[in-house]
Each structure stands twice: as C-alpha cells, then as structure tokens.
Design a protein around this motif. Structure first.
Motif, mmCIF file in Angstrom:
data_model
loop_
_atom_site.group_PDB
_atom_site.id
_atom_site.type_symbol
_atom_site.label_atom_id
_atom_site.label_comp_id
_atom_site.label_asym_id
_atom_site.label_seq_id
_atom_site.Cartn_x
_atom_site.Cartn_y
_atom_site.Cartn_z
ATOM 1 N N LEU A 85 98.126 102.759 126.309
ATOM 2 C CA LEU A 85 99.768 102.544 125.708
ATOM 3 C C LEU A 85 99.950 101.104 126.295
ATOM 4 O O LEU A 85 100.410 100.655 127.884
ATOM 5 C CB LEU A 85 100.718 103.264 126.049
ATOM 6 N N ALA A 86 101.052 100.295 125.645
ATOM 7 C CA ALA A 86 102.181 99.051 125.707
ATOM 8 C C ALA A 86 102.456 98.430 125.628
ATOM 9 O O ALA A 86 102.519 98.998 123.631
ATOM 10 C CB ALA A 86 100.123 97.629 126.336
ATOM 11 N N TRP A 87 103.239 97.410 126.511
ATOM 12 C CA TRP A 87 104.276 96.719 125.313
ATOM 13 C C TRP A 87 104.151 95.413 125.841
ATOM 14 O O TRP A 87 103.534 95.127 126.683
ATOM 15 C CB TRP A 87 106.020 97.275 126.045
ATOM 16 N N SER A 88 104.059 95.237 123.940
ATOM 17 C CA SER A 88 104.296 93.216 124.291
ATOM 18 C C SER A 88 104.998 93.206 123.026
ATOM 19 O O SER A 88 105.937 93.720 122.702
ATOM 20 C CB SER A 88 102.551 93.093 123.301
ATOM 21 N N LYS A 101 105.511 80.694 119.832
ATOM 22 C CA LYS A 101 104.925 81.336 121.141
ATOM 23 C C LYS A 101 104.053 82.426 121.294
ATOM 24 O O LYS A 101 104.462 83.525 119.952
ATOM 25 C CB LYS A 101 106.365 82.255 122.654
ATOM 26 N N GLU A 102 103.559 82.359 121.946
ATOM 27 C CA GLU A 102 101.880 83.956 121.818
ATOM 28 C C GLU A 102 102.374 84.407 122.515
ATOM 29 O O GLU A 102 103.849 84.605 123.407
ATOM 30 C CB GLU A 102 100.730 83.020 122.768
ATOM 31 N N HIS A 103 102.024 85.817 122.027
ATOM 32 C CA HIS A 103 102.101 87.422 122.620
ATOM 33 C C HIS A 103 101.995 87.448 124.191
ATOM 34 O O HIS A 103 101.037 86.696 124.305
ATOM 35 C CB HIS A 103 101.137 88.123 121.767
ATOM 36 N N GLN A 104 103.238 87.540 124.455
ATOM 37 C CA GLN A 104 102.314 88.464 126.177
ATOM 38 C C GLN A 104 103.039 89.512 126.558
ATOM 39 O O GLN A 104 103.570 90.758 125.928
ATOM 40 C CB GLN A 104 103.899 87.446 126.867
ATOM 41 N N GLY A 105 101.568 90.118 127.620
ATOM 42 C CA GLY A 105 101.730 91.433 127.340
ATOM 43 C C GLY A 105 102.546 91.446 128.368
ATOM 44 O O GLY A 105 102.755 91.392 129.394
ATOM 45 N N VAL A 106 103.948 92.722 128.561
ATOM 46 C CA VAL A 106 104.804 92.993 129.447
ATOM 47 C C VAL A 106 104.414 94.516 129.820
ATOM 48 O O VAL A 106 104.187 93.632 131.436
ATOM 49 C CB VAL A 106 105.127 93.523 128.469
ATOM 50 N N ALA A 107 103.841 95.233 130.178
ATOM 51 C CA ALA A 107 103.366 96.276 130.469
ATOM 52 C C ALA A 107 102.372 97.514 130.096
ATOM 53 O O ALA A 107 102.711 97.177 128.302
ATOM 54 C CB ALA A 107 104.504 97.026 130.883
ATOM 55 N N VAL A 108 101.994 97.957 131.521
ATOM 56 C CA VAL A 108 100.691 99.065 130.362
ATOM 57 C C VAL A 108 100.193 100.509 130.736
ATOM 58 O O VAL A 108 100.805 100.645 132.230
ATOM 59 C CB VAL A 108 99.330 98.293 130.424
ATOM 60 N N VAL A 153 91.243 98.482 126.794
ATOM 61 C CA VAL A 153 92.061 96.637 126.226
ATOM 62 C C VAL A 153 91.191 95.956 127.900
ATOM 63 O O VAL A 153 92.420 96.417 128.404
ATOM 64 C CB VAL A 153 93.516 97.045 125.613
ATOM 65 N N VAL A 154 90.528 95.689 126.682
ATOM 66 C CA VAL A 154 89.734 94.084 128.399
ATOM 67 C C VAL A 154 90.308 92.673 127.626
ATOM 68 O O VAL A 154 89.628 92.715 126.925
ATOM 69 C CB VAL A 154 88.761 94.364 128.825
ATOM 70 N N PRO A 155 91.498 91.502 128.795
ATOM 71 C CA PRO A 155 92.275 91.991 129.609
ATOM 72 C C PRO A 155 93.992 93.343 128.804
ATOM 73 O O PRO A 155 93.798 93.118 127.300
ATOM 74 C CB PRO A 155 92.682 90.976 130.053
ATOM 75 N N TRP A 156 94.333 94.036 129.764
ATOM 76 C CA TRP A 156 95.509 94.739 129.064
ATOM 77 C C TRP A 156 96.617 93.986 127.823
ATOM 78 O O TRP A 156 96.814 94.755 127.158
ATOM 79 C CB TRP A 156 95.925 95.657 130.262
ATOM 80 N N ASP A 157 96.381 92.364 128.266
ATOM 81 C CA ASP A 157 97.834 91.935 127.784
ATOM 82 C C ASP A 157 96.836 91.334 126.398
ATOM 83 O O ASP A 157 97.891 90.707 126.107
ATOM 84 C CB ASP A 157 98.337 91.302 129.012
ATOM 85 N N TRP A 158 96.010 91.535 125.712
ATOM 86 C CA TRP A 158 95.123 91.479 124.776
ATOM 87 C C TRP A 158 96.206 91.903 123.844
ATOM 88 O O TRP A 158 95.174 92.878 123.587
ATOM 89 C CB TRP A 158 94.062 90.571 124.740
ATOM 90 N N PHE A 159 96.551 91.102 123.185
ATOM 91 C CA PHE A 159 97.504 91.915 121.807
ATOM 92 C C PHE A 159 96.753 92.091 120.616
ATOM 93 O O PHE A 159 96.380 93.292 120.528
ATOM 94 C CB PHE A 159 99.260 91.012 121.058
#
Length: 125
Positions: free
Chosen positions: A34-37, A43-50, A104-110
């Motif tokens: 689970l993550a927040w983006s 701007k591009e999506h940014q991974g916030v936390a996972v 999901v690798v990398p985790w911040d990949w929306f």
C-alpha cells in the motif's frame, strides 16, 4: 483490482496537519503493498510513503516527507492513513492511494500499482 476511496483532503495553512484516509471495502489490506502518491499540477507523480507486503509491514518514506508524514493502516477496518504534519506549500498536490497484491519495484512507481484511487486534493498556503 481493489476499489480505493480517499478522503481527508482540504485547504490548510502552512504548519498545520491533515490526515488522509483510504478505504477498500471488502478487501484485506494486510496482504497488499500500500502506498500514497501525489501529483502537483504540471508535475510527475511522486511516491510519498509505502507499507510493503512483507511479514513486518515495513514502511518507507520519500526524503521530502520524512519526519513529517506517517503512513499507517487499520487492518480491522481496512483503512490506510497518511498523517501529515507541518505541512508546507510544496506539499500542495492531489494525493492518491495505491495498492497491489505484489511488491512494486521501485515502490514509488505510480504506474506499477494495479489499484489506484481517484485522489483527494491537499492545498497548503
């Protein structure tokens, strides 16, 4: 795919706090990554936390929110939270809850998450 519904976005002044919520009726969060983006206009999506789908439910944060934001989950109610403290104008964005049954690798990949909510707007002035 998991249906995700975010809530809690608002317009606040810098330095204030907000808590975002993400519910998934009928699903068991504890087996998902689970993550927040977030995405600011233009701007591009940014991974916030996972929260990783490992045994320990390990968490990780983007450098720009470390020490200010906290991701957590309530497994009994299937709700994912993002507690955001000391908000800054640069935190202004639409925040999305995302989930996937696999890592999901990398985790911040929306784009790596198969389930995504519609987003909730956070505006900091």
């Amino acid at each position: 795919h998991v249906q995700l519904v975010e809530s809690g976005g608002d317009s606040v002044q810098a330095g204030r706090s907000l808590r975002l919520s993400c519910s998934a009726p009928g699903y068991t969060y504890s087996t998902y990554c689970l993550a927040w983006s977030r995405q600011a206009p233009g701007k591009e999506h940014q991974g916030v936390a996972v929260i990783f789908n490992d045994d320990k439910r390990t968490t990780s944060y983007a450098d720009f929110v470390k020490g200010r934001f906290t991701i957590s989950e309530d497994n009994a109610q299937n709700i994912l939270y993002l507690q955001m403290n000391d908000l800054k104008p640069e935190d202004t964005a639409k925040y999305y809850c995302v989930a996937d049954a696999k890592a999901v690798v990398p985790w911040d990949w929306f784009g790596g998450y198969s389930s995504r909510g519609q987003g909730t707007q956070v505006t900091v002035s």
